[in-house]
Design an enzyme around this catalytic site. Structure first.
Site, short mmCIF file in Angstrom:
data_model
loop_
_atom_site.label_atom_id
_atom_site.label_comp_id
_atom_site.label_asym_id
_atom_site.label_seq_id
_atom_site.Cartn_x
_atom_site.Cartn_y
_atom_site.Cartn_z
CG ASP A 1 -0.53 -0.85 3.08
OD1 ASP A 1 0.51 -0.73 2.52
OD2 ASP A 1 -0.69 -0.29 3.58
CE1 TYR A 2 5.34 5.14 3.06
CE2 TYR A 2 7.34 4.42 2.14
CZ TYR A 2 6.91 5.17 2.44
OH TYR A 2 7.53 6.20 3.07
#
Length: 260
Positions: free
Chosen positions: A165-166
């Site tokens: 996600d990051y």
């Protein structure tokens, strides 16, 4: 573009640092304060930390609460800063990080990763950058000068820990950096990214096991992990007059671990 300025000394700039009250953001704020810039310390919940930073240079620092995901809140913050300092924001550092911890044991793995995980990071990282750029763009265009500096990561070159996600959000921010540089260059506005690896230590990396720090340090030419203060100093380059002909670039600051 006629009337655009190639450069502006750091001590004449008005710098907005999103997420500027704690962690890496606090180091970035202090770096600009040290160089004499006027700084807007944006914060979401860290009112006490923001006030403490503002007190270090009260005549040149303004602490303002705003959720960067909220376009109206960002516009209100930019308007307040212009009224306070009597001039538009010249420089934006998109540093705000949605709630996140660099802990590989707790990360969502591929089979459990949800769109909500990805969306949460995209909202804070990409939407936040869109909101700050759009809110400050009229002032930058009017002044014929602007600097946008986005904080990225070396994980999309070397996903040593697959934080899906990051990393996806930061990769999108790099793409946005490069497209914006083409769109805004004629206005005298440069757009660049500074990408770190694991930093020792920020709020987000505090959960990182010691063994990971040791592995990273042993893999870099400098044999140590980059500090937040070192990263912040490198970021100053893209705001300084020395970078006046540099745009659309991604500078990796990680002790030489990754070659861009």
């Amino acid at each position: 573009m006629p009337g655009s300025k190639l450069s502006l000394p750091l001590n004449e700039q008005i710098v907005l640092v999103t997420g500027g009250a704690r962690g890496l953001g606090a180091h970035i704020t202090r770096a600009f304060q040290r160089e004499g810039a006027r700084v807007i310390v944006n914060y979401f919940r860290s009112a006490e930390a923001a006030a403490a930073l503002a007190a270090q240079a009260p005549d040149r620092t303004l602490a303002v609460a705003a959720d960067v995901r909220d376009a109206r809140a960002v516009q209100a913050m930019v308007d307040r800063a212009q009224q306070h300092f009597g001039a538009p924001v010249s420089t934006v550092v998109n540093n705000a990080l949605p709630e996140f911890q660099f802990n590989g044991d707790q990360r969502p793995h591929a089979d459990a990763l949800s769109w909500e995980n990805l969306s949460q990071q995209m909202e804070g990282t990409l939407r936040g950058a869109l909101n700050t750029v759009q809110a400050t763009l009229p002032g930058m265009r009017g002044a014929g000068f602007g600097r946008v500096i986005n904080v990225g990561t070396n994980l999309f070159q070397n996903p040593v820990v697959p934080y899906h996600d990051y990393t996806a959000a930061k990769a999108a921010l790099l793409s946005f950096t490069r497209t914006l540089s083409h769109d805004l260059g004629p206005d005298g506005i440069t757009v660049n990214m500074v990408s770190g690896g694991l930093l020792r230590t920020t709020d987000a990396s505090a959960a990182t096991p010691e063994a990971v720090f040791e592995l990273i340090a042993g893999s870099t030419p400098l044999r140590r992990v980059t500090t937040p203060a070192e990263f912040a100093d490198a970021l100053l380059f893209f705001a300084s007059p020395w970078s006046r002909s540099v745009t659309g670039q991604n500078l990796v600051v990680d002790g030489g671990l990754v070659h861009n």
